[in-house]
Design an enzyme around this catalytic site. Sequence first.
Site, PDB file in Angstrom:
ATOM      1  N   ASP A 193      -4.455   2.273   4.073  1.00 50.70           N
ATOM      2  CA  ASP A 193      -5.100   2.239   2.672  1.00 50.70           C
ATOM      3  C   ASP A 193      -5.780   0.673   2.815  1.00 50.70           C
ATOM      4  O   ASP A 193      -4.955   0.066   3.325  1.00 50.70           O
ATOM      5  CB  ASP A 193      -4.286   2.577   1.522  1.00 50.70           C
ATOM      6  CG  ASP A 193      -5.404   2.415   0.150  1.00 50.70           C
ATOM      7  OD1 ASP A 193      -6.642   3.201   0.249  1.00 50.70           O
ATOM      8  OD2 ASP A 193      -5.015   1.505  -0.822  1.00 50.70           O
ATOM      9  N   SER A 194      -6.791   0.386   2.290  1.00 52.30           N
ATOM     10  CA  SER A 194      -7.125  -0.952   1.631  1.00 52.30           C
ATOM     11  C   SER A 194      -6.184  -1.618   1.293  1.00 52.30           C
ATOM     12  O   SER A 194      -5.916  -2.954   1.431  1.00 52.30           O
ATOM     13  CB  SER A 194      -8.405  -0.889   1.056  1.00 52.30           C
ATOM     14  OG  SER A 194      -8.245  -0.359  -0.105  1.00 52.30           O
TER      15      SER A 194
ATOM     16  N   CYS B  33     -10.852   7.975  -5.591  1.00 46.50           N
ATOM     17  CA  CYS B  33     -10.452   6.548  -5.183  1.00 46.50           C
ATOM     18  C   CYS B  33      -8.974   6.556  -5.459  1.00 46.50           C
ATOM     19  O   CYS B  33      -8.485   7.143  -6.599  1.00 46.50           O
ATOM     20  CB  CYS B  33     -11.147   5.550  -6.133  1.00 46.50           C
ATOM     21  SG  CYS B  33     -10.418   3.988  -6.137  1.00 46.50           S
TER      22      CYS B  33
ATOM     23  N   CYS C 208      -7.566   6.277   2.029  1.00 48.06           N
ATOM     24  CA  CYS C 208      -8.434   5.494   1.312  1.00 48.06           C
ATOM     25  C   CYS C 208      -9.881   6.247   1.378  1.00 48.06           C
ATOM     26  O   CYS C 208     -10.370   6.434   2.265  1.00 48.06           O
ATOM     27  CB  CYS C 208      -8.387   4.186   1.846  1.00 48.06           C
ATOM     28  SG  CYS C 208      -9.849   3.033   1.220  1.00 48.06           S
TER      29      CYS C 208
ATOM     30  N   HIS D 214      -7.010   4.392  -6.611  1.00 50.26           N
ATOM     31  CA  HIS D 214      -6.384   3.647  -7.807  1.00 50.26           C
ATOM     32  C   HIS D 214      -6.661   4.355  -8.991  1.00 50.26           C
ATOM     33  O   HIS D 214      -5.831   4.173  -9.809  1.00 50.26           O
ATOM     34  CB  HIS D 214      -7.444   2.319  -7.683  1.00 50.26           C
ATOM     35  CG  HIS D 214      -6.861   1.273  -6.874  1.00 50.26           C
ATOM     36  ND1 HIS D 214      -6.762   1.276  -5.482  1.00 50.26           N
ATOM     37  CD2 HIS D 214      -6.417  -0.143  -7.329  1.00 50.26           C
ATOM     38  CE1 HIS D 214      -6.555   0.389  -4.840  1.00 50.26           C
ATOM     39  NE2 HIS D 214      -6.128  -0.706  -6.019  1.00 50.26           N
TER      40      HIS D 214
ATOM     41  N   GLU E 297      -5.665  -3.005 -10.349  1.00 49.86           N
ATOM     42  CA  GLU E 297      -4.952  -4.158  -9.635  1.00 49.86           C
ATOM     43  C   GLU E 297      -4.405  -5.346 -10.477  1.00 49.86           C
ATOM     44  O   GLU E 297      -3.583  -6.305 -10.203  1.00 49.86           O
ATOM     45  CB  GLU E 297      -5.931  -4.929  -8.667  1.00 49.86           C
ATOM     46  CG  GLU E 297      -6.591  -3.970  -7.612  1.00 49.86           C
ATOM     47  CD  GLU E 297      -5.865  -4.098  -6.058  1.00 49.86           C
ATOM     48  OE1 GLU E 297      -5.743  -5.147  -5.922  1.00 49.86           O
ATOM     49  OE2 GLU E 297      -5.509  -2.969  -5.559  1.00 49.86           O
TER      50      GLU E 297
HETATM   51  N1  DGL Z   1      -8.406   2.646  -1.611  1.00 51.14           N
HETATM   52  C1  DGL Z   1     -10.009   2.443  -2.136  1.00 51.14           C
HETATM   53  C2  DGL Z   1     -10.609   3.847  -2.403  1.00 51.14           C
HETATM   54  O1  DGL Z   1      -9.767   4.886  -2.327  1.00 51.14           O
HETATM   55  C3  DGL Z   1      -9.786   1.630  -3.397  1.00 51.14           C
HETATM   56  C4  DGL Z   1      -9.512   0.179  -3.300  1.00 51.14           C
HETATM   57  C5  DGL Z   1     -10.739  -0.528  -2.597  1.00 51.14           C
HETATM   58  O2  DGL Z   1     -11.844  -0.892  -2.940  1.00 51.14           O
HETATM   59  O3  DGL Z   1     -10.353  -0.980  -1.406  1.00 51.14           O
HETATM   60  O4  DGL Z   1     -11.805   3.827  -2.268  1.00 51.14           O
END
Ligand code: DGL
Length: 276
Positions: free
Chosen positions: A12-13, A194, A75, A196, A160
């Site tokens: 993931d990011s 997403c 992600c 988050h 975050e």
């Molecule tokens: N993990 C990203 C997603 O699921 C969200 C966080 C980001 O923008 O890096 O799109």
Amino acid sequence: MEHKSAPIGVFDSGYGGLTVLKELEKALPQYDYLYLGDNARAPYGTRSFDTVYEYTLQAVKWLFEQGCPLVILACNTASAKALRNIQQKDLPGMDPARRVLGVIRPTAEIAGNLTKTGNIGIFGTQGTVSSHSYILELQKFFPEVKVYQEACPMWVPLVENNEHDKPGADYFVKQNINKLLTQCPNLDTVFLACTHYPLLLDKINKYIPEGMRVFEQGSIVAESLVHYLERHSDMRSRLSKGSTRNFTTTDRAENFDKQATVFYGKSVSSRRIELL
Ligand code: DGL
């Protein structure tokens, strides 16, 4: 090429993929997992197609170097902007026996079965929404279903910064729900596209109209992986089964360990790695 058995890589990011890992572990606890969060370069949601592709490819290569035969892009932004290129352009040259799977297709495969009105809502990052990946994928499986999307650029920063359960979050949650409903008041099924957003679920449930159902992706992705592994005994035999979980991040490990608990629900001990 000979392969030793090795963990499932989960990328993931940043922290968000931990909400997916949590569900993968529940469904498939016997496997080893290696998590990688590119925290040093997160968020991906506002980055260009080329940048997300470049970063995601680096992450996949690193997880392959660690031996992972299977990598899950947990992600949405990476799945939307990099997965197709990696699967079609890069994987055949790297190691065609390995697999990279994303989170969008598993969601699209079942989404149309959940709506009665034929209208589906997607909350996602700017990158995911502008890629139109959900619209394109859903069309393949449910051409009659209409998809309405809403980018929620404030939701990731709220999570975050640990503001997701504070009163300030209500304003943005309400605003994006209203914008989505303005596009189509007759929505009965909405996906949190997403990683988050599951942390905002309590607030989201507070403001959605009665009769509308909100789905998180973690359990959907996990179920899809269960079916995938049932169908692919070759891949199953290449995954190591020691129930270990290892965590890596491209930023400070101390920061990752502190924040990870919010997403994962358990404490973790990560190590820092570098992506090139
Ligand atoms: N993990 C990203 C997603 O699921 C969200 C966080 C980001 O923008 O890096 O799109």
